[in-house]
Design a protein around this motif. Structure first.
Motif, PDB file in Angstrom:
ATOM      1  N   TYR A   1       0.820  -1.208   0.000  1.00 36.58           N
ATOM      2  CA  TYR A   1       0.000   0.000   0.000  1.00 36.58           C
ATOM      3  C   TYR A   1       0.857   1.262   0.000  1.00 36.58           C
ATOM      4  N   VAL A   2       2.007   1.206   0.665  1.00 35.32           N
ATOM      5  CA  VAL A   2       2.930   2.341   0.603  1.00 35.32           C
ATOM      6  C   VAL A   2       3.389   2.549  -0.833  1.00 35.32           C
ATOM      7  N   GLN A   3       3.753   1.470  -1.488  1.00 30.85           N
ATOM      8  CA  GLN A   3       4.224   1.531  -2.878  1.00 30.85           C
ATOM      9  C   GLN A   3       3.147   2.089  -3.803  1.00 30.85           C
ATOM     10  N   GLU A   4       1.877   1.726  -3.537  1.00 25.94           N
ATOM     11  CA  GLU A   4       0.773   2.163  -4.393  1.00 25.94           C
ATOM     12  C   GLU A   4       0.167   3.494  -3.949  1.00 25.94           C
ATOM     13  N   HIS A   5       0.762   4.101  -2.918  1.00 23.75           N
ATOM     14  CA  HIS A   5       0.286   5.397  -2.404  1.00 23.75           C
ATOM     15  C   HIS A   5      -1.169   5.330  -1.938  1.00 23.75           C
ATOM     16  N   LEU A   6      -1.517   4.232  -1.310  1.00 22.75           N
ATOM     17  CA  LEU A   6      -2.841   4.071  -0.709  1.00 22.75           C
ATOM     18  C   LEU A   6      -2.715   4.233   0.802  1.00 22.75           C
ATOM     19  N   ARG A   7      -3.787   4.711   1.438  1.00 23.84           N
ATOM     20  CA  ARG A   7      -3.742   4.970   2.874  1.00 23.84           C
ATOM     21  C   ARG A   7      -5.170   5.035   3.406  1.00 23.84           C
ATOM     22  N   PRO A   8      -5.340   4.883   4.729  1.00 26.33           N
ATOM     23  CA  PRO A   8      -6.693   5.011   5.291  1.00 26.33           C
ATOM     24  C   PRO A   8      -7.318   6.375   5.046  1.00 26.33           C
ATOM     25  N   GLY A   9      -6.524   7.425   5.139  1.00 25.44           N
ATOM     26  CA  GLY A   9      -7.061   8.778   5.060  1.00 25.44           C
ATOM     27  C   GLY A   9      -7.195   9.290   3.648  1.00 25.44           C
ATOM     28  N   GLN A  10      -7.890   8.547   2.802  1.00 25.11           N
ATOM     29  CA  GLN A  10      -8.135   8.994   1.434  1.00 25.11           C
ATOM     30  C   GLN A  10      -9.606   8.830   1.107  1.00 25.11           C
ATOM     31  N   THR A  11     -10.024   9.497   0.041  1.00 24.33           N
ATOM     32  CA  THR A  11     -11.433   9.453  -0.346  1.00 24.33           C
ATOM     33  C   THR A  11     -11.793   8.090  -0.936  1.00 24.33           C
ATOM     34  N   LEU A  12     -13.071   7.756  -0.920  1.00 22.75           N
ATOM     35  CA  LEU A  12     -13.517   6.422  -1.322  1.00 22.75           C
ATOM     36  C   LEU A  12     -13.100   6.054  -2.742  1.00 22.75           C
TER      37      LEU A  12
END
Length: 509
Positions: A389-400
């Motif tokens: 998820y770090v590599q894909e720039h995904l995180r809990p604090g993002q829009t749906l």
């Protein structure tokens, strides 16, 4: 990374030791509270809803207001794997016609964009606006939040509802196939529902207190009132439905099921609702509403929360229903984290889903240690192993719409957020963390919380800025990992050396 691994290993080793062996009336309206007055006729045979809604509100913008009409999302076809997961592959579209839109009793020309209607305003803001709309809806058939089968109609997010305007502007988000794409403020509801004889209902209102008018032959009119709630959901049921009932404090808990469902599983689901409400009352703040309904619906929505009512699909009423008990607990936790304390579920889904999942873990840890231990370990694993998820720039604090699939949404929004809270619990202890959560709930009760609200609460309780800790956990900012670990270790040492609980807020209710 090493420090987090030490904490995780310590958590795993301590699980078997740390788990034990074993409303008042809805609050009255506030000044400038929005009021929804709806009058609807529901035809269960034709699957039609016809009626009107009047919204009385104090405008936040002198020139216009926006209204979400979510049923419009189901009047057109949606393609893609995520929509198939939400609605199923065998979908029948609905229809929705709104007409005679009036502002202060005068017709206005509106603009429609997706499921949002822009309504022009021209009145001074010194007095409330009255917006009214007539509508006719033929229900869609799908696996989601608003549909029907041969025994029930379930109506989630069905009434027109004002869009939220805050310091960031208007929130006009479209219907998304991931998560719960909603954001609403508390309001009062007066909803009159007319049904043919032989049907019953459960809703956000205190249904047992409803006035029922039998004056028209062959039909009944239910006059439903709900005060200070975030939305209004409704389920229409035929005579095959029954309910189990238990009083918890001032709240009647009712669990609805059908002929043909497993009686034993319905009892287990009811036990889950009762025990969870009792536990959350004791830990986070007393539930303020006088009725809570857990209602069996069709489709495959799993569980879906609304104020004072949750939907549970039929798989949870099969013998040894798959994960049913835990689903009921999680949806009950949403009565605090979503209903009592609201948030933007589109941009900050972690604030309700992650906190509700932590509350579920805490309940299971206290009441069902083996089940709790297994679920805690699974969430910790999913929430702390995040290189992809770090590599894909995904995180809990993002829009749906930034989540590519439901797996990433679950891992980050549910697992990582609940893991963050479990790490705080390991450092502070359950009692201290729950005291902080009570303060958070009390401070934001009936309002809207956001990331800044939680940061302020956490920083105050810790005695220093929690920014780095939250950046690491919620934004997956790996540059803050070491700083976050040091912050948490300091928290642990301070608690060990001093253990001073946060002073309880003495705010007047």
């Amino acid at each position: 990374m090493r420090k987090w691994l030490i904490v995780l290993v310590s958590t795993v080793l301590s699980l078997s030791l740390s788990f034990p062996a074993v409303a008042n009336e809805k609050e009255g309206p506030r000044p400038e509270q929005t009021l929804y007055k709806a009058d609807v006729h529901i035809d269960p045979k034709k699957k039609q809803v016809e009626g009107s809604v009047e919204i009385q509100f104090w405008p936040k913008d002198a020139s216009h207001a926006y209204v979400h009409v979510y049923p419009l999302a189901f009047t057109k076809e949606h393609k893609g794997e995520l929509w198939d997961e939400l609605l199923g592959k065998e979908v029948e579209l609905g229809t929705y016609d709104e007409n005679r839109i009036l502002v202060q009793g005068k017709p206005v020309a509106v603009k429609r964009t997706g499921n949002v209607i822009e309504v022009p305003l021209s009145e001074e803001q010194s007095r409330p606006i009255v917006l009214s709309m007539d509508f006719t809806m033929t229900l869609p058939q799908n696996e989601g939040r608003m549909s029907y089968d041969e025994h029930a109609i379930w109506l989630g997010n069905w009434l027109p509802i004002l869009a939220v305007k805050d310091q960031r502007g208007w929130h006009l988000d479209p219907y998304e196939p991931i998560g719960d794409p909603f954001f609403s403020e508390n309001a009062d509801y007066q909803v009159n529902v007319t049904l043919p004889d032989g049907y019953q209902l459960a809703s956000t209102a205190t249904d047992q207190a409803a006035i029922v008018d039998h004056s028209t032959p062959g039909q009944r009119e239910f006059q439903l009132d709900a005060i200070n709630v975030r939305d209004f959901a409704l389920v229409i049921m035929d005579s095959t439905y029954h309910f189990k009932e238990t009083k918890v404090g001032n709240t009647e808990v009712r669990t609805w099921y059908r002929n043909g469902d497993s009686e034993e599983q319905a009892s287990r689901n009811h036990t889950a609702a009762v025990e969870a409400l009792q536990y959350f009352n004791s830990q986070f703040e007393t539930y303020p509403y006088t009725e809570y309904d857990v209602v069996r619906v069709g489709g495959s929505i799993n569980g879906m929360e609304y104020p004072s009512i949750v939907f549970l699909d039929g798989r949870h009423y099969l013998p040894n229903g798959d994960n049913a008990f835990v689903t009921v607990v999680h949806e009950t936790a949403h009565q605090w984290f979503y209903s009592l304390i609201g948030n933007n579920q589109v941009d900050e889904a972690w604030l309700d889903e992650g906190f509700a999942e932590y509350a579920t873990l805490a309940f299971l840890a206290a009441k069902y240690p083996k089940v709790g231990a297994d679920r805690v370990l699974r969430r910790l694993k999913q929430g702390t192993i995040t290189p992809y998820y770090v590599q894909e720039h995904l995180r809990p604090g993002q829009t749906l719409h930034a989540f590519p699939d439901n797996e990433s949404y679950s891992d980050l929004v549910y697992s990582r957020t609940s893991s963050m809270l479990w790490m705080l619990r390991e450092a502070w202890g359950e009692e201290r963390l729950h005291e902080v959560l009570r303060h958070y709930v009390s401070t934001n009760r009936f309002g809207i919380a956001n990331a800044a609200s939680w940061k302020a609460t956490l920083s105050e309780a810790a005695g220093e800025d929690a920014g780095a800790f939250l950046s690491y956990w919620i934004n997956l900012d790996m540059s803050k990992q070491e700083e976050a670990a040091i912050w948490l270790e300091k928290l642990r040492q301070n608690q060990k050396n001093h253990g001073h609980p946060m002073e309880k807020e003495k705010a007047e209710k």
